[in-house]
Motif scaffolding. Structure first.
Motif, mmCIF file in Angstrom:
data_model
loop_
_atom_site.group_PDB
_atom_site.id
_atom_site.type_symbol
_atom_site.label_atom_id
_atom_site.label_comp_id
_atom_site.label_asym_id
_atom_site.label_seq_id
_atom_site.Cartn_x
_atom_site.Cartn_y
_atom_site.Cartn_z
ATOM 1 N N TYR A 1 0.803 -1.225 0.000
ATOM 2 C CA TYR A 1 0.000 0.000 0.000
ATOM 3 C C TYR A 1 0.834 1.273 0.000
ATOM 4 C CZ TYR A 1 0.815 -0.763 5.038
ATOM 5 O OH TYR A 1 1.392 -1.021 6.259
ATOM 6 N N THR A 2 2.142 1.167 -0.224
ATOM 7 C CA THR A 2 2.993 2.358 -0.315
ATOM 8 C C THR A 2 3.734 2.377 -1.639
ATOM 9 O OG1 THR A 2 4.801 1.197 0.810
ATOM 10 C CG2 THR A 2 3.312 2.514 2.174
ATOM 11 N N ARG A 3 3.942 3.554 -2.170
ATOM 12 C CA ARG A 3 4.661 3.697 -3.435
ATOM 13 C C ARG A 3 6.165 3.561 -3.224
ATOM 14 N NH1 ARG A 3 2.676 5.944 -8.087
ATOM 15 N NH2 ARG A 3 0.476 6.523 -8.078
ATOM 16 N N PRO A 4 6.879 2.962 -4.182
ATOM 17 C CA PRO A 4 8.336 2.925 -4.074
ATOM 18 C C PRO A 4 8.909 4.320 -4.314
ATOM 19 C CG PRO A 4 7.643 2.083 -6.203
ATOM 20 C CD PRO A 4 6.381 2.312 -5.412
ATOM 21 N N GLY A 5 9.982 4.622 -3.690
ATOM 22 C CA GLY A 5 10.570 5.942 -3.860
ATOM 23 C C GLY A 5 11.432 6.033 -5.104
ATOM 24 N N GLY A 6 11.216 7.072 -5.895
ATOM 25 C CA GLY A 6 12.122 7.388 -6.990
ATOM 26 C C GLY A 6 12.000 6.555 -8.254
ATOM 27 N N ARG A 7 11.021 5.679 -8.366
ATOM 28 C CA ARG A 7 10.862 4.915 -9.607
ATOM 29 C C ARG A 7 9.403 4.525 -9.790
ATOM 30 N NH1 ARG A 7 13.083 -1.206 -8.590
ATOM 31 N NH2 ARG A 7 12.533 -1.419 -6.379
ATOM 32 N N PRO A 8 8.988 4.339 -11.050
ATOM 33 C CA PRO A 8 7.597 3.977 -11.299
ATOM 34 C C PRO A 8 7.319 2.529 -10.893
ATOM 35 C CG PRO A 8 8.832 3.960 -13.354
ATOM 36 C CD PRO A 8 9.754 4.510 -12.301
ATOM 37 N N ARG A 9 6.075 2.258 -10.563
ATOM 38 C CA ARG A 9 5.654 0.890 -10.224
ATOM 39 C C ARG A 9 4.728 0.375 -11.322
ATOM 40 N NH1 ARG A 9 3.234 -0.849 -4.397
ATOM 41 N NH2 ARG A 9 5.454 -1.281 -4.026
ATOM 42 N N VAL A 10 5.013 -0.830 -11.799
ATOM 43 C CA VAL A 10 4.207 -1.462 -12.842
ATOM 44 C C VAL A 10 3.657 -2.777 -12.314
ATOM 45 C CG1 VAL A 10 4.173 -2.401 -15.189
ATOM 46 C CG2 VAL A 10 5.635 -0.424 -14.651
ATOM 47 N N LEU A 11 2.354 -2.946 -12.437
ATOM 48 C CA LEU A 11 1.700 -4.188 -12.030
ATOM 49 C C LEU A 11 1.364 -5.003 -13.268
ATOM 50 C CD1 LEU A 11 0.201 -5.718 -9.568
ATOM 51 C CD2 LEU A 11 -1.853 -4.826 -10.679
ATOM 52 N N ILE A 12 1.702 -6.290 -13.228
ATOM 53 C CA ILE A 12 1.360 -7.218 -14.317
ATOM 54 C C ILE A 12 0.403 -8.262 -13.767
ATOM 55 C CG2 ILE A 12 2.232 -8.911 -15.973
ATOM 56 C CD1 ILE A 12 4.940 -7.527 -15.835
ATOM 57 N N THR A 13 -0.681 -8.516 -14.499
ATOM 58 C CA THR A 13 -1.593 -9.576 -14.093
ATOM 59 C C THR A 13 -2.332 -10.111 -15.313
ATOM 60 O OG1 THR A 13 -3.413 -10.193 -12.617
ATOM 61 C CG2 THR A 13 -3.522 -8.008 -13.617
ATOM 62 N N ALA A 14 -2.800 -11.345 -15.212
ATOM 63 C CA ALA A 14 -3.656 -11.932 -16.244
ATOM 64 C C ALA A 14 -4.993 -12.339 -15.646
ATOM 65 C CB ALA A 14 -2.974 -13.133 -16.914
ATOM 66 N N GLY A 15 -5.343 -11.755 -14.494
ATOM 67 C CA GLY A 15 -6.654 -11.973 -13.918
ATOM 68 C C GLY A 15 -6.797 -13.305 -13.207
#
Length: 358
Positions: free
Chosen positions: A179-193
């Motif tokens: 529930y917290t954002r990483p510092g200094g870099r984008p976060r990408v979520l991958i899922t296929a449901g």
């Protein structure tokens, strides 16, 4: 009131009806969820009282093949627990059932494409059941609830009662990284449901996609069914992989890469997350095309690859474009604001409570 909710297909359908069913329970109504055996665990995980009506998973478009068993099971249930209102979804079997016992029926969907052809075909397949039960033509639903924001619906869409999408999924014990954002870099979520045991529908090997994203400086999370997490964990090394509640993690993400399932799309849209979609079926492609048209997503159709172009390269390039161009995030935020402005399940419930009998 006694309200019967009916679901079939994937766990995502259970999660989609849970907010309205929970609103009904919170308002003091008696609620039952009629589900396939494979969906019972999902129903239990979100706290809905559920009864199994068939041992097999229903698939949309197969109403006629399983209608007799489903209708008979629902009619048997009604002998001991008769609903005052039935709420269904894509299947028309609950609509037949509600008409047979003469109670109001509401249909809830999340859809951006026309369902007219599919619906006509389903209704034709159900004609033998109508004749068996001594019924004529089916009445129209007393209410048609569409969870899709109006901005994404195509011209000519049927009139519908809009309702806000409220994410609801199976939960787990949370660690701060969820529930917290990483510092200094984008976060990408991958899922296929939830309908895909392994993430093999994303148009390129998962390891290759992860490498492209981490190489561009992103933190990558992989949301997968528990059954797949152990194998994927070995394959992906130090990447976080497993069952991640999408409703909790979505607000921390800068991009979601997925198969185009309506529940995944809606959950990310609700959080204002731009999306990179690789649709695994025509319905998913319809959803993706609508989001792309609004400017909140890009799509790479793995079922129709560009001649001479590697899908993995196309997907990687699309991800880089979304992460580098703020316009995608801006459009995604507009959709989130529109969704948040729609009536809540509790508000829609008040209208359902006074639906007249057919």
């Amino acid at each position: 009131m006694k309200i019967l909710f009916t679901v079939g297909g994937s766990q995502a359908i259970v999660f989609a009806v849970t907010p309205l069913a929970s609103a009904a329970r919170n308002a003091g109504h008696e609620v039952l969820l009629a589900a396939d055996e494979p969906l019972m665990e999902a129903a239990e995980s979100v706290g809905l009282p559920a009864v199994c009506i068939t041992p097999d998973r229903m698939r949309y478009g197969q109403d006629g093949m399983t209608a007799t068993d489903r209708l008979d099971a629902l009619l048997e249930l009604a002998e001991v627990w008769t609903p005052d209102l039935v709420v269904g979804g894509l299947s028309h079997v609950p609509r037949v059932f509600a008409a047979r016992i003469k109670v109001p029926y509401a249909r809830q969907v999340w859809h951006v494409a026309s369902m007219a052809h599919r619906d006509r075909t389903a209704e034709e397949m159900l004609q033998p059941e109508l004749e068996r039960l001594g019924m004529g033509e089916l009445p129209e639903p007393g209410m048609f609830i569409n969870l899709c924001p109006p901005s994404l619906r195509p011209p000519g869409s049927p009139a519908a009662r809009s309702m806000r999408w409220v994410p609801r999924v199976r939960q787990r014990r949370l660690e701060p990284w969820v529930y917290t954002r990483p510092g200094g870099r984008p976060r990408v979520l991958i899922t296929a449901g939830t309908r895909n045991l392994v993430l093999d529908t994303l148009g390129t090997p998962l390891r290759r996609l992860v490498d492209k994203l981490t190489g561009a400086g992103a933190e990558v999370l992989v949301a997968a069914l528990p059954e797949a997490a152990e194998r994927l964990g070995v394959e992906l090394g130090d990447v976080r992989v497993g069952w991640i509640p999408l409703d909790v993690v979505a607000p921390t993400c800068d991009l979601a890469v997925h198969h185009g399932g309506a529940t995944t799309v809606a959950t990310m849209m609700n959080a204002g997350v731009p999306q990179m979609i690789i649709p695994d079926k025509r319905m998913s492609a319809n959803v993706a095309e609508s989001l792309c048209g609004f400017g909140a997503a890009l799509m790479v159709d793995g079922q129709r690859p560009d001649a001479g172009r590697d899908p993995g390269e196309l997907i990687g390039a699309a991800c880089r474009e979304i992460l580098s161009d703020p316009r995608y995030a801006e459009r995604a935020r507009l959709l989130a604001e529109e969704s948040a402005s729609l009536p809540t399940p509790a508000e829609v419930l008040r209208e359902l409570e006074v639906l007249p009998a057919p």
